[in-house]
Write a protein that holds these residues in place. Sequence first.
Motif, PDB file in Angstrom:
ATOM      1  N   LEU A   1      46.374  39.691  -8.668  1.00 59.65           N
ATOM      2  CA  LEU A   1      47.693  38.983  -8.065  1.00 59.65           C
ATOM      3  C   LEU A   1      47.576  37.496  -8.362  1.00 59.65           C
ATOM      4  O   LEU A   1      46.366  36.974  -8.437  1.00 59.65           O
ATOM      5  CB  LEU A   1      47.668  39.063  -6.693  1.00 59.65           C
ATOM      6  CG  LEU A   1      47.590  40.449  -6.132  1.00 59.65           C
ATOM      7  CD1 LEU A   1      48.066  40.547  -4.398  1.00 59.65           C
ATOM      8  CD2 LEU A   1      48.813  41.296  -6.654  1.00 59.65           C
TER       9      LEU A   1
ATOM     10  N   TYR B   1      44.253  45.862  -8.510  1.00 58.97           N
ATOM     11  CA  TYR B   1      45.544  44.809  -8.489  1.00 58.97           C
ATOM     12  C   TYR B   1      44.686  43.444  -8.849  1.00 58.97           C
ATOM     13  O   TYR B   1      44.095  42.946  -8.346  1.00 58.97           O
ATOM     14  CB  TYR B   1      46.410  44.885  -7.622  1.00 58.97           C
ATOM     15  CG  TYR B   1      47.177  46.157  -7.458  1.00 58.97           C
ATOM     16  CD1 TYR B   1      48.131  46.441  -7.969  1.00 58.97           C
ATOM     17  CD2 TYR B   1      46.554  47.467  -6.518  1.00 58.97           C
ATOM     18  CE1 TYR B   1      48.841  47.670  -8.185  1.00 58.97           C
ATOM     19  CE2 TYR B   1      47.323  48.308  -6.453  1.00 58.97           C
ATOM     20  CZ  TYR B   1      48.360  48.639  -7.239  1.00 58.97           C
ATOM     21  OH  TYR B   1      49.004  49.790  -6.886  1.00 58.97           O
TER      22      TYR B   1
ATOM     23  N   ALA C   1      51.972  40.165 -10.453  1.00 61.65           N
ATOM     24  CA  ALA C   1      51.023  40.978 -10.007  1.00 61.65           C
ATOM     25  C   ALA C   1      50.884  42.115 -10.918  1.00 61.65           C
ATOM     26  O   ALA C   1      51.811  42.497 -11.677  1.00 61.65           O
ATOM     27  CB  ALA C   1      51.813  41.808  -8.727  1.00 61.65           C
TER      28      ALA C   1
ATOM     29  N   ILE D   1      54.077  43.574  -2.142  1.00 64.84           N
ATOM     30  CA  ILE D   1      54.070  42.639  -3.248  1.00 64.84           C
ATOM     31  C   ILE D   1      55.690  41.758  -3.614  1.00 64.84           C
ATOM     32  O   ILE D   1      55.661  40.809  -3.760  1.00 64.84           O
ATOM     33  CB  ILE D   1      53.353  43.140  -4.487  1.00 64.84           C
ATOM     34  CG1 ILE D   1      51.960  43.392  -4.399  1.00 64.84           C
ATOM     35  CG2 ILE D   1      53.776  42.085  -5.802  1.00 64.84           C
ATOM     36  CD1 ILE D   1      51.212  44.277  -5.361  1.00 64.84           C
TER      37      ILE D   1
ATOM     38  N   ILE E   1      53.635  35.642  -3.696  1.00 61.74           N
ATOM     39  CA  ILE E   1      53.039  36.076  -4.876  1.00 61.74           C
ATOM     40  C   ILE E   1      53.976  36.153  -6.246  1.00 61.74           C
ATOM     41  O   ILE E   1      54.963  36.540  -6.104  1.00 61.74           O
ATOM     42  CB  ILE E   1      52.700  37.936  -4.892  1.00 61.74           C
ATOM     43  CG1 ILE E   1      51.561  37.861  -3.550  1.00 61.74           C
ATOM     44  CG2 ILE E   1      52.187  38.499  -5.906  1.00 61.74           C
ATOM     45  CD1 ILE E   1      51.547  39.378  -2.935  1.00 61.74           C
TER      46      ILE E   1
END
Length: 137
Positions: A104, A102, A93, A84, A90
């Motif tokens: 994102l 998670y 997060a 990540i 991304i």
Amino acid sequence: MFDEVDMEIIKILQNNSRMQLQEIGNMVHLTGQAVRNRITRLEKLGAIEGYTIKTNMAKLGLGLTAYITVYMKTNNHAAFHKYIRDNTMITEAHRVSGEGCYSLKAEVASHGMLEELLDGILQFGNYKVNLSISRIK
């Protein structure tokens, strides 16, 4: 620990972190130096962690926003965290409770880039994707 003036200064900085101290002072009825002292204290206490800018991702060529829920199939969360942090697509997060492990947020230029990102996520788990139609706020 924080009074109403501190909270007002934080709100002002959240809207425009480049505002002059004197301008902020006029809004909260303090001198520029008094505002500087409060901001320094807020920084030292960790209430203000840093300063950033808002960007228009579409104008930067990243007009596709995806919200991805990740369902981990491995216990190697440290490797996923590294993935990540190292992946520039991304932009946010969060480890979450409820549905998935998670959440994102990804900003990409094309469906091909999104597919590349999702293929990378598959090494850690399965996913569900929601695409943004338009930004409201």
